[in-house]
Design an enzyme around this catalytic site. Structure first.
Site, PDB file in Angstrom:
ATOM      1  N   ASP A  68     120.478  38.929  95.732  1.00 46.05           N
ATOM      2  CA  ASP A  68     121.113  38.120  96.763  1.00 46.05           C
ATOM      3  C   ASP A  68     121.810  38.988  97.810  1.00 46.05           C
ATOM      4  O   ASP A  68     121.811  38.659  99.002  1.00 46.05           O
ATOM      5  CB  ASP A  68     122.127  37.172  96.134  1.00 46.05           C
ATOM      6  CG  ASP A  68     121.462  35.971  95.476  1.00 46.05           C
ATOM      7  OD1 ASP A  68     120.217  35.868  95.547  1.00 46.05           O
ATOM      8  OD2 ASP A  68     122.181  35.134  94.883  1.00 46.05           O
ATOM      9  N   TYR A 185     131.423  34.789  95.744  1.00 51.54           N
ATOM     10  CA  TYR A 185     132.797  35.200  95.434  1.00 51.54           C
ATOM     11  C   TYR A 185     133.711  33.986  95.264  1.00 51.54           C
ATOM     12  O   TYR A 185     134.605  33.976  94.401  1.00 51.54           O
ATOM     13  CB  TYR A 185     133.302  36.122  96.543  1.00 51.54           C
ATOM     14  CG  TYR A 185     134.589  36.854  96.253  1.00 51.54           C
ATOM     15  CD1 TYR A 185     135.200  36.821  95.000  1.00 51.54           C
ATOM     16  CD2 TYR A 185     135.195  37.615  97.253  1.00 51.54           C
ATOM     17  CE1 TYR A 185     136.376  37.511  94.747  1.00 51.54           C
ATOM     18  CE2 TYR A 185     136.371  38.312  97.010  1.00 51.54           C
ATOM     19  CZ  TYR A 185     136.959  38.245  95.768  1.00 51.54           C
ATOM     20  OH  TYR A 185     138.123  38.929  95.537  1.00 51.54           O
TER      21      TYR A 185
END
Length: 287
Positions: A68, A185
């Site tokens: 990713d 995140y």
């Protein structure tokens, strides 16, 4: 599709075996495929895998071999080109890169036959200022993170939405993410998982010094301003704003960053006929 270009992360595909396999199969099917040559000294921290200037104008699809993170870098570097991207996963957890070695040829066949779906993913744009002087303007597909830089001390900042004060935080930082970035995140910091088809902006504090740790969901057209304060911690070092974990700018007391929805989009190719919920379920079962 007839004309393809391959970008390969040398850390994930060190000898270029996956990239060469893709090129060989596409050539076998009578299609044009170019593998981007690796340039310069490579390192985990600073190496760029994408050079938009090398990609021919007639390219119809870019295949990104890595994880990713590699796909995020390609999306940002290719923002002016508007070429659809397909991620070939060689990382550890791929929410964006959905093709792997087990379905490689099937995926390439579907690309050749145009039997794919191209999704437009919203991006964020951020402008950092110091005393009204612009420091940096950049884009992010996943998130823009404002966090401490230097000693392990919390930072203090105000959040404004469309010019109106929202709240203050004392925390390690804050994550402003797109729906695509909700599985990055922001998820690790306790934020919600959002379907990439949604249209919104997420605010997720990082280790806030408060009992209220919940994320805030805002409409996609909201403009967020993060202003760094003196706070209660004397002598704190600089903070930093990072764009998809790549481009970074240092910020000091009184500096601010404005973040809003970009007019540009990332075009991601979807090969598998499975829903986001099924992908999510499979990823969660793997943990």
């Amino acid at each position: 599709m007839d004309r393809f270009y391959v970008i390969s992360n040398s850390m994930k595909d060190p000898e270029g075996k996956i990239a060469k396999k893709i090129k060989a199969y596409l050539n076998f099917r009578g299609k044009q495929c170019i593998i981007q040559e690796r340039q310069g000294k490579e390192s985990l921290r600073s190496y760029k895998y994408t050079n938009a200037n090398l990609i021919p104008d007639d390219t119809e699809c870019i295949l990104v071999v890595g994880g990713d993170g590699t796909l995020l870098q390609a999306a940002r570097d290719m923002i002016e080109r508007n070429i659809p991207l397909l991620g070939v996963n060689k990382g550890t957890l791929g929410y964006l890169a959905e093709v792997d070695g087990d379905n490689m040829e099937e995926a390439l066949d579907r690309l050749i036959d145009d039997n794919v779906v191209i999704e437009d993913r919203m991006m964020l744009e951020g402008c950092a200022y110091s005393h009204k002087k612009k420091l940096l303007q950049d884009f992010a597909l996943n998130d823009i993170v404002i966090a401490r830089s230097g000693r392990l001390q919390i930072i203090d900042f105000n959040i404004y939405v469309n010019g109106e004060f929202l709240r203050s935080y004392s925390a390690d930082g804050i994550i402003i993410s797109t729906p695509t970035g909700s599985t990055g995140y922001s998820l690790s910091a306790g934020g919600p998982i959002v379907s990439p088809e949604a249209s919104l902006i997420l605010l997720t504090p990082i280790a806030p010094h408060t009992l209220n740790t919940r994320s805030i969901v805002l409409p996609a057209d909201a403009e967020i301003t993060v202003e760094l304060l003196h706070g209660h911690t004397a002598g704190w070092d600089e903070a930093a704003a990072s764009f998809d974990g790549d481009t970074c700018v240092k910020l000091g007391i009184g500096d601010c960053i404005r973040i809003y929805r970009s007019s540009r989009m990332t075009r991601l190719i979807k090969i598998n006929n499975i829903s986001f919920l099924e992908v999510l379920r499979n990823k969660m079962n793997d943990q």
